[in-house]
Design a protein around this motif. Structure first.
Motif, PDB file in Angstrom:
ATOM      1  N   LEU A  40       2.248   3.745 -10.346  1.00  0.00           N
ATOM      2  CA  LEU A  40       0.982   3.028 -10.477  1.00  0.00           C
ATOM      3  C   LEU A  40       1.144   1.569 -10.052  1.00  0.00           C
ATOM      4  CD1 LEU A  40      -1.983   2.903 -11.308  1.00  0.00           C
ATOM      5  CD2 LEU A  40      -1.214   2.479 -13.659  1.00  0.00           C
ATOM      6  N   LEU A  41       2.229   0.930 -10.464  1.00  0.00           N
ATOM      7  CA  LEU A  41       2.482  -0.457 -10.060  1.00  0.00           C
ATOM      8  C   LEU A  41       2.550  -0.585  -8.542  1.00  0.00           C
ATOM      9  CD1 LEU A  41       5.100  -1.988 -12.522  1.00  0.00           C
ATOM     10  CD2 LEU A  41       2.825  -2.838 -11.987  1.00  0.00           C
ATOM     11  N   CYS A  42       3.225   0.342  -7.900  1.00  0.00           N
ATOM     12  CA  CYS A  42       3.320   0.340  -6.443  1.00  0.00           C
ATOM     13  C   CYS A  42       1.928   0.473  -5.823  1.00  0.00           C
ATOM     14  CB  CYS A  42       4.235   1.466  -5.989  1.00  0.00           C
ATOM     15  SG  CYS A  42       4.486   1.526  -4.210  1.00  0.00           S
ATOM     16  N   ASP A  43       1.132   1.376  -6.346  1.00  0.00           N
ATOM     17  CA  ASP A  43      -0.225   1.571  -5.831  1.00  0.00           C
ATOM     18  C   ASP A  43      -1.087   0.331  -6.058  1.00  0.00           C
ATOM     19  OD1 ASP A  43       0.549   4.092  -5.045  1.00  0.00           O
ATOM     20  OD2 ASP A  43      -0.433   5.125  -6.720  1.00  0.00           O
ATOM     21  N   ILE A  44      -0.915  -0.324  -7.199  1.00  0.00           N
ATOM     22  CA  ILE A  44      -1.687  -1.543  -7.465  1.00  0.00           C
ATOM     23  C   ILE A  44      -1.260  -2.654  -6.511  1.00  0.00           C
ATOM     24  CG2 ILE A  44      -2.140  -3.376  -9.150  1.00  0.00           C
ATOM     25  CD1 ILE A  44      -2.018  -1.202 -11.342  1.00  0.00           C
ATOM     26  N   ARG A  45       0.019  -2.755  -6.224  1.00  0.00           N
ATOM     27  CA  ARG A  45       0.483  -3.768  -5.264  1.00  0.00           C
ATOM     28  C   ARG A  45      -0.112  -3.520  -3.882  1.00  0.00           C
ATOM     29  NH1 ARG A  45       5.916  -3.682  -8.231  1.00  0.00           N
ATOM     30  NH2 ARG A  45       5.889  -5.692  -9.302  1.00  0.00           N
ATOM     31  N   HIS A  46      -0.198  -2.260  -3.480  1.00  0.00           N
ATOM     32  CA  HIS A  46      -0.835  -1.943  -2.200  1.00  0.00           C
ATOM     33  C   HIS A  46      -2.320  -2.309  -2.240  1.00  0.00           C
ATOM     34  CE1 HIS A  46       2.516   1.174  -1.391  1.00  0.00           C
ATOM     35  NE2 HIS A  46       2.810   0.019  -0.824  1.00  0.00           N
ATOM     36  N   HIS A  47      -2.957  -2.059  -3.355  1.00  0.00           N
ATOM     37  CA  HIS A  47      -4.366  -2.416  -3.538  1.00  0.00           C
ATOM     38  C   HIS A  47      -4.550  -3.928  -3.403  1.00  0.00           C
ATOM     39  CE1 HIS A  47      -8.340  -2.666  -5.345  1.00  0.00           C
ATOM     40  NE2 HIS A  47      -7.846  -3.527  -6.218  1.00  0.00           N
ATOM     41  N   VAL A  48      -3.693  -4.683  -4.043  1.00  0.00           N
ATOM     42  CA  VAL A  48      -3.778  -6.149  -3.975  1.00  0.00           C
ATOM     43  C   VAL A  48      -3.592  -6.612  -2.529  1.00  0.00           C
ATOM     44  CG1 VAL A  48      -2.638  -8.301  -4.688  1.00  0.00           C
ATOM     45  CG2 VAL A  48      -3.138  -6.524  -6.377  1.00  0.00           C
ATOM     46  N   GLN A  49      -2.690  -5.985  -1.806  1.00  0.00           N
ATOM     47  CA  GLN A  49      -2.507  -6.345  -0.400  1.00  0.00           C
ATOM     48  C   GLN A  49      -3.764  -6.055   0.402  1.00  0.00           C
ATOM     49  OE1 GLN A  49       0.100  -8.029   1.101  1.00  0.00           O
ATOM     50  NE2 GLN A  49      -1.472  -8.154   2.678  1.00  0.00           N
ATOM     51  N   ARG A  50      -4.422  -4.932   0.136  1.00  0.00           N
ATOM     52  CA  ARG A  50      -5.674  -4.622   0.833  1.00  0.00           C
ATOM     53  C   ARG A  50      -6.745  -5.665   0.509  1.00  0.00           C
ATOM     54  NH1 ARG A  50      -3.505   0.453   0.692  1.00  0.00           N
ATOM     55  NH2 ARG A  50      -4.072   1.045  -1.413  1.00  0.00           N
ATOM     56  N   LEU A  51      -6.772  -6.128  -0.748  1.00  0.00           N
ATOM     57  CA  LEU A  51      -7.708  -7.195  -1.123  1.00  0.00           C
ATOM     58  C   LEU A  51      -7.426  -8.470  -0.331  1.00  0.00           C
ATOM     59  CD1 LEU A  51      -8.040  -7.080  -5.009  1.00  0.00           C
ATOM     60  CD2 LEU A  51      -9.841  -6.761  -3.337  1.00  0.00           C
ATOM     61  N   HIS A  52      -6.158  -8.820  -0.215  1.00  0.00           N
ATOM     62  CA  HIS A  52      -5.789 -10.014   0.542  1.00  0.00           C
ATOM     63  C   HIS A  52      -6.154  -9.849   2.021  1.00  0.00           C
ATOM     64  CE1 HIS A  52      -2.584 -11.195  -2.662  1.00  0.00           C
ATOM     65  NE2 HIS A  52      -3.805 -11.383  -3.072  1.00  0.00           N
ATOM     66  N   ASP A  53      -5.917  -8.665   2.565  1.00  0.00           N
ATOM     67  CA  ASP A  53      -6.279  -8.399   3.954  1.00  0.00           C
ATOM     68  C   ASP A  53      -7.791  -8.539   4.151  1.00  0.00           C
ATOM     69  OD1 ASP A  53      -3.615  -7.873   4.449  1.00  0.00           O
ATOM     70  OD2 ASP A  53      -3.877  -5.685   4.528  1.00  0.00           O
ATOM     71  N   LEU A  54      -8.550  -8.027   3.205  1.00  0.00           N
ATOM     72  CA  LEU A  54     -10.004  -8.106   3.276  1.00  0.00           C
ATOM     73  C   LEU A  54     -10.471  -9.558   3.211  1.00  0.00           C
ATOM     74  CD1 LEU A  54     -12.610  -6.449   3.404  1.00  0.00           C
ATOM     75  CD2 LEU A  54     -12.557  -6.315   0.910  1.00  0.00           C
ATOM     76  N   ALA A  55      -9.883 -10.335   2.318  1.00  0.00           N
ATOM     77  CA  ALA A  55     -10.236 -11.756   2.210  1.00  0.00           C
ATOM     78  C   ALA A  55      -9.888 -12.489   3.503  1.00  0.00           C
ATOM     79  CB  ALA A  55      -9.516 -12.384   1.019  1.00  0.00           C
ATOM     80  N   TYR A  56      -8.738 -12.176   4.079  1.00  0.00           N
ATOM     81  CA  TYR A  56      -8.336 -12.801   5.336  1.00  0.00           C
ATOM     82  C   TYR A  56      -9.335 -12.450   6.440  1.00  0.00           C
ATOM     83  CZ  TYR A  56      -5.676 -13.902   9.521  1.00  0.00           C
ATOM     84  OH  TYR A  56      -5.288 -14.397  10.729  1.00  0.00           O
ATOM     85  N   ASP A  57      -9.703 -11.176   6.528  1.00  0.00           N
ATOM     86  CA  ASP A  57     -10.651 -10.747   7.552  1.00  0.00           C
ATOM     87  C   ASP A  57     -12.006 -11.414   7.364  1.00  0.00           C
ATOM     88  OD1 ASP A  57      -8.706  -9.177   8.670  1.00  0.00           O
ATOM     89  OD2 ASP A  57      -9.473  -7.285   7.849  1.00  0.00           O
ATOM     90  N   GLU A  58     -12.398 -11.625   6.128  1.00  0.00           N
ATOM     91  CA  GLU A  58     -13.676 -12.277   5.849  1.00  0.00           C
ATOM     92  C   GLU A  58     -13.661 -13.728   6.347  1.00  0.00           C
ATOM     93  OE1 GLU A  58     -16.825 -12.305   2.223  1.00  0.00           O
ATOM     94  OE2 GLU A  58     -14.738 -12.667   1.678  1.00  0.00           O
ATOM     95  N   VAL A  59     -12.584 -14.421   6.087  1.00  0.00           N
ATOM     96  CA  VAL A  59     -12.462 -15.806   6.552  1.00  0.00           C
ATOM     97  C   VAL A  59     -12.405 -15.841   8.073  1.00  0.00           C
ATOM     98  CG1 VAL A  59     -10.916 -17.815   6.612  1.00  0.00           C
ATOM     99  CG2 VAL A  59     -11.403 -16.673   4.449  1.00  0.00           C
ATOM    100  N   GLU A  60     -11.643 -14.929   8.658  1.00  0.00           N
ATOM    101  CA  GLU A  60     -11.538 -14.875  10.112  1.00  0.00           C
ATOM    102  C   GLU A  60     -12.897 -14.604  10.745  1.00  0.00           C
ATOM    103  OE1 GLU A  60      -8.429 -13.053  13.281  1.00  0.00           O
ATOM    104  OE2 GLU A  60      -9.164 -11.679  11.754  1.00  0.00           O
TER     105      GLU A  60
END
Length: 123
Positions: free
Chosen positions: A96-116
């Motif tokens: 679950l921790l591994c999956d949550i870390r991947h989720h957090v990375q997707r959130l960061h990617d989404l935030a980056y794409d939004e700014v871009e």
């Protein structure tokens, strides 16, 4: 307020504490359960409001993923306190921790794409 990465690390550290054969598990169980509450609070606190249709679709996907992670976390709560096969619970929490870390990375990617997208990107 603690960051998501901090609460994930705290839970990881709690899971890694060695359990001595025959030792009472009450303290370990309680500590892990408290760390799980911190992770739950961090996931619940996530906000994602995307106006662009492309980002809104990805944001919806991330929201569904977060809700599934919260469901798994909730299901593991009673197991941490009651399950006799503690290594099995540890394994499930580690996944679950591994999956949550991947989720957090997707959130960061989404935030980056939004700014871009707002700044016009590299095109």
């Amino acid at each position: 307020m603690r960051t998501t990465s901090r609460v994930l690390e705290e839970l990881h550290q709690a899971l890694e504490v060695p359990i001595q054969p025959g030792a009472p598990l009450g303290t370990w169980r309680w500590t892990v359960r408290q760390r799980m509450a911190g992770v739950r609070d961090a996931l619940v606190a996530e906000t994602a409001h995307h106006e662009d249709a492309w980002l809104a679709a990805r944001g919806g996907s991330v929201l569904r993923e977060r809700n599934a992670l919260l469901g798994r976390l909730s299901a593991l709560g009673p197991q941490v306190l009651e399950e006799e096969r503690i290594e099995q619970v540890r394994g499930e929490l580690a996944r679950l921790l591994c999956d949550i870390r991947h989720h957090v990375q997707r959130l960061h990617d989404l935030a980056y794409d939004e700014v871009e997208l707002e700044l016009g990107g590299s095109e």
